[in-house]
Design a protein around this motif. Structure first.
Motif, short mmCIF file in Angstrom:
data_model
loop_
_atom_site.label_atom_id
_atom_site.label_comp_id
_atom_site.label_asym_id
_atom_site.label_seq_id
_atom_site.Cartn_x
_atom_site.Cartn_y
_atom_site.Cartn_z
N GLU A 186 27.29 33.90 37.24
CA GLU A 186 28.56 33.25 37.59
C GLU A 186 29.71 34.09 37.04
N TYR A 187 30.71 34.31 37.90
CA TYR A 187 31.87 35.08 37.46
C TYR A 187 33.06 34.75 38.35
N SER A 188 34.15 34.38 37.72
CA SER A 188 35.40 34.09 38.42
C SER A 188 36.51 34.06 37.39
N ARG A 204 34.71 33.74 32.81
CA ARG A 204 34.73 35.17 32.51
C ARG A 204 33.79 35.55 31.36
N MET A 213 30.80 36.50 31.29
CA MET A 213 29.91 37.65 31.50
C MET A 213 30.54 38.96 31.02
N GLU A 214 31.85 38.98 30.84
CA GLU A 214 32.51 40.21 30.41
C GLU A 214 32.15 40.60 28.98
N GLN A 262 28.51 42.47 31.28
CA GLN A 262 29.16 43.61 31.90
C GLN A 262 28.88 44.92 31.16
N CYS A 284 28.14 38.29 41.91
CA CYS A 284 28.77 37.10 41.34
C CYS A 284 28.51 35.86 42.18
N VAL A 288 38.00 39.31 41.63
CA VAL A 288 36.60 39.47 41.25
C VAL A 288 36.05 40.81 41.73
N GLN A 306 36.66 44.08 39.75
CA GLN A 306 36.22 44.20 38.37
C GLN A 306 35.05 45.17 38.24
N VAL A 335 31.02 45.04 39.36
CA VAL A 335 30.81 44.03 40.41
C VAL A 335 30.51 44.72 41.74
#
Length: 309
Positions: free
Chosen positions: A175-177, A181, A183-184, A188, A200, A266, A269, A272
């Motif tokens: 999940e990433y939005s 965030r 996952m950063e 990442q 994502c 998204v 980034q 991604v």
């Protein structure tokens, strides 16, 4: 639609992937047919499903459409295994036995002899990682999967798996939005280090970043449904509300839709490769496909990063 490489691999996916989690539950077969046709006509190639979606109904519907609506060779098929539902209970099993049995069933439902990308749906504390990876390795070596990867793995889990696997793990789907965030922090950097791309899910903040929940919960939305209300609810108050307001302001200033700005952020980034969108209706899909997906001006991106960070 732009085609992008996944990590350091040669696998290409469309910037937007068509998610099918709702197929067989919220979206019927006729609507699914229109969604797939509309998506492919717009240049999309990648379709994401899983054996757990609708307890196999999603894959079965998709299988009926491949070869009818679109040739198999035109589709980048992604599916996942490791989660199932029995008697209404969520079960996690990434054992070699369960994974390979799931793969065989997935291929039968889809009516194909291979997946383009096969993912372990989630981490399993009860199964040795080496055993789970051995299923991916066998799937790739026998041609039943062209590429392998994982889903919902943390940074250390991804790094550990990539180190142990004899098969390159080309993707981690997380999940990433602007509203999620996390996952950063670890995913990442780990993905960058091992050459894994990030796909994502919920890039529109579970629908909240479209702005449709502003001041209300539409009666026909997931947020209002008994089955999915809890899925949306965490993003309807507090910090997510402030982030959404900033997004709406930015979109208005740019003359673009909120979902366009959210998806563009998204896709710009690092690491991604693509974003999985899950429209339930053709109207929703057409709004998504109407997005420019153009990079945001630096000043707007900076503000959104600060507000959502």
């Amino acid at each position: 639609m732009e085609q992008r490489f996944v990590g350091t691999s040669g696998l290409r996916v469309s910037a937007l992937a068509l998610g099918t989690m709702a197929w067989g539950s919220e979206t019927d077969a006729d609507c699914a047919r229109e969604l797939l046709r509309t998506f492919m006509d717009a240049g999309g190639t990648t379709v994401d499903t899983a054996m757990s979606y609708g307890e196999g109904r999603s894959e079965a519907i998709l299988g009926e459409l491949i070869g009818d609506v679109v040739p198999r060779s035109d589709v980048v098929l992604v599916s996942k295994a490791g989660i199932s539902h029995r008697g209404g209970k969520r079960m996690v099993d990434t054992s070699r036995r369960a994974m390979l049995a799931s793969l065989d069933a997935t291929l039968a439902r889809l009516g194909t002899d291979h997946l383009d990308l096969w993912l372990v749906h989630t981490w399993d504390e009860n199964v040795p990682l080496e055993e789970t990876l051995s299923a991916l390795e066998l799937a790739v070596s026998t041609g039943r999967a062209r590429y392998a990867g994982v889903s919902n793995y943390s940074g250390w889990q991804l790094a550990r798996a990539a180190t142990l696997s004899d098969t390159a793990l080309v993707a981690n789907q997380v999940e990433y939005s602007l509203l999620a965030r996390g996952m950063e922090r670890e995913v990442q950097p780990a993905a960058d280090h091992v050459g894994t791309g990030v796909l994502c899910w919920a890039p529109l903040g579970r629908g909240v970043l479209t702005g449709k929940y502003r001041g209300q919960i539409p009666a026909d939305s997931r947020g209002a449904s008994e089955a999915m209300g809890a899925y949306v609810e965490p993003y309807l108050k507090g910090r997510p509300t402030r982030v959404t307001e900033a997004l709406l302001t930015a979109a208005k200033g740019l003359g673009r839709s909120p979902l366009d700005v959210a998806l563009s952020w998204v896709l710009d980034q690092h690491t991604v490769a693509g974003a999985v969108v899950g429209p339930r209706t053709t109207d929703q899909l057409e709004q998504i496909l109407g997005s420019s997906l153009a990079p945001l001006p630096d000043q707007i991106a900076t503000v959104l990063n600060e507000v959502s960070g």
